[in-house]
Enzyme design. Structure first.
Site, PDB file in Angstrom:
ATOM      1  N   LYS A  68      -5.845  -2.676  -5.065  1.00  0.00           N
ATOM      2  CA  LYS A  68      -5.009  -3.092  -6.192  1.00  0.00           C
ATOM      3  C   LYS A  68      -4.984  -4.623  -6.320  1.00  0.00           C
ATOM      4  CE  LYS A  68      -3.921   1.118  -7.346  1.00  0.00           C
ATOM      5  NZ  LYS A  68      -4.927   1.903  -6.611  1.00  0.00           N
TER       6      LYS A  68
HETATM    7  C1  PLP Z   1      -3.202   5.527 -11.253  1.00  0.00           C
HETATM    8  C2  PLP Z   1      -2.831   5.709  -9.811  1.00  0.00           C
HETATM    9  N1  PLP Z   1      -1.813   6.508  -9.494  1.00  0.00           N
HETATM   10  C3  PLP Z   1      -1.423   6.662  -8.226  1.00  0.00           C
HETATM   11  C4  PLP Z   1      -2.063   6.021  -7.187  1.00  0.00           C
HETATM   12  C5  PLP Z   1      -1.605   6.277  -5.800  1.00  0.00           C
HETATM   13  O1  PLP Z   1      -1.320   5.119  -5.077  1.00  0.00           O
HETATM   14  P1  PLP Z   1      -1.552   5.081  -3.504  1.00  0.00           P
HETATM   15  O2  PLP Z   1      -3.021   5.130  -3.246  1.00  0.00           O
HETATM   16  O3  PLP Z   1      -0.934   3.767  -3.092  1.00  0.00           O
HETATM   17  O4  PLP Z   1      -0.829   6.231  -2.914  1.00  0.00           O
HETATM   18  C6  PLP Z   1      -3.136   5.171  -7.474  1.00  0.00           C
HETATM   19  C7  PLP Z   1      -3.833   4.396  -6.465  1.00  0.00           C
HETATM   20  O5  PLP Z   1      -4.575   4.742  -5.648  1.00  0.00           O
HETATM   21  C8  PLP Z   1      -3.550   5.023  -8.814  1.00  0.00           C
HETATM   22  O6  PLP Z   1      -4.575   4.240  -9.136  1.00  0.00           O
END
Ligand code: PLP
Length: 377
Positions: free
Chosen positions: A185
């Site tokens: 990110k």
């Molecule tokens: C659009 C979206 N939603 C949810 C997530 C979930 O985040 P995380 O990987 O930090 O659990 C991500 C990232 O990976 C994402 O890009």
């Protein structure tokens, strides 16, 4: 293989001060949730205009807790987009509810507000739109529907840290806003996330739900009223986040410059569709082109392999979720969402991260140009 160093599609930018800060935390004797996590939450709250924020172990955790806070459970439906990381729909299933997909707008590649109305039922409990690639979904349209139908909005802002909507920072307004600090990110804590909440009562419940439901009583006793999760962010991770948040504006400005260069350097005659040229609101989390498959003698996988041979990493973010076996088994099928399917089948994420040089963008454009020209139908 290329003689030039491999260019990944993304790479985190962790500075030496942050590395030294993490070392200090590791030596401090307190490495899990503590003073760093508190300080990180305070900085995040400032960043989001004073709203309550709770730091969490992942963006997925933020979505899960947001669903719980919105009271989404068995029998409920949550409307979302088929073009997202599969976490977006999985959390709805794991809450015992049903994700209801609606198609995307082919230009923004975000949920199409006009398609939502037809998907609403008496069981619809929440809308879960996504800021794909950091381009904000249409807040005006989505919140208008939510108000009219008394629905909660769970913003999947996993990718849009630092983006804005009509001059207002994402997360500084709206209902429940879920952010990810995953390594890819725009700012990271390695793994982590946060949830922006509406008021102190909601923040208090979020705090309990993120750690086993524990309530701390005066005098050191604890009580438990509901089974919480285990989603707290460590101080090690929070210290990374503090260093990253300080530089987020700079990182995003650099991404914007590089994205502009893609627009300048990608040869339009190749037939790739570019993302919306939004240099106001998007945080340029990713730069994605849609391949002109009809005009190519190779498929996307081969194109990606040839880019790799030229020393360039790319990604696919994302295949349309409703076509995964899990979701087909629930009745979704090819043809349900033509725009999402078209984007999901063609999208390729090109390298974009703050440490890239302008010449790296030129190299990517040249490689993609050569590959598409050499395999034109
Ligand atoms: C659009 C979206 N939603 C949810 C997530 C979930 O985040 P995380 O990987 O930090 O659990 C991500 C990232 O990976 C994402 O890009």
């Amino acid at each position: 293989m290329s003689a030039e160093p491999y260019l990944p599609f993304t790479r985190p930018a962790i500075d030496e001060a942050t590395i030294a800060g993490v070392a200090e935390v590791l030596r401090s004797g307190w490495i899990t949730t503590g003073p760093q996590a508190k300080a990180f939450e305070a900085r995040l709250s400032e960043y989001f205009g004073g709203r309550p924020v709770r730091a969490l172990a992942s963006g997925t955790g933020a979505l899960e807790l947001a669903l719980a806070l919105a009271g989404v459970g068995p029998g409920d439906e949550v409307i979302t987009t088929p073009i997202s990381w599969v976490a977006t729909a999985n959390v709805v299933l794991r809450a015992g509810a049903r994700p209801v997909f609606v198609d995307i707008d082919p230009t923004t590649r975000n949920i199409d507000p006009a398609a939502i109305e037809a998907a609403l039922t008496p069981r619809t409990r929440a809308l879960m739109p996504v800021d794909m690639a950091g381009l904000p979904f249409d807040r005006d349209a989505l919140y208008a529907i939510a108000r009219r139908r008394s629905l909660r909005v769970i913003e999947d802002a996993a990718q849009s840290m630092g983006a804005s909507w009509k001059g207002r920072r994402i997360g500084s307004f709206g209902d429940l806003v879920c952010v990810s600090f995953h390594a890819n990110k725009n700012m990271t804590t390695a793994e982590g996330g946060c949830l922006v909440l509406n008021d102190a009562a909601e923040a208090g419940r979020c705090e309990r739900l993120r750690l086993q439901g524990v309530v701390r009583l005066p005098g050191g006793e604890i009580e438990v009223d509901e089974a919480g999760a285990k989603m707290n962010l460590t101080d090690v991770a929070a210290r990374i986040g503090l260093g990253q948040l300080e530089r987020l504006a700079e990182f995003n400005a650099r991404r914007r410059v590089l994205a502009r260069r893609y627009f300048e350097r990608l040869d339009r005659a190749l037939g790739c569709e570019l993302p919306p040229a939004d240099f106001e609101q998007s945080n340029w989390h990713m730069f994605q082109v849609l391949l002109p498959l009809e005009r190519m003698m190779i498929d996307r996988a081969r194109c990606i392999a040839l880019m790799h041979e030229r020393g360039i990493g790319t990604g696919v973010h994302y295949p349309a979720m409703h076509l995964f076996r899990l979701y087909r088994a629930q009745g979704w099928q090819p043809g349900d969402f033509p725009h999402a399917e078209r984007v999901g089948a063609r999208t390729v994420t090109l390298p974009l991260f703050p440490a890239m040089a302008e010449t790296d963008v030129d190299r990517v454009c040249a490689a993609l140009g050569d590959i598409l020209a050499a395999h034109r139908r």
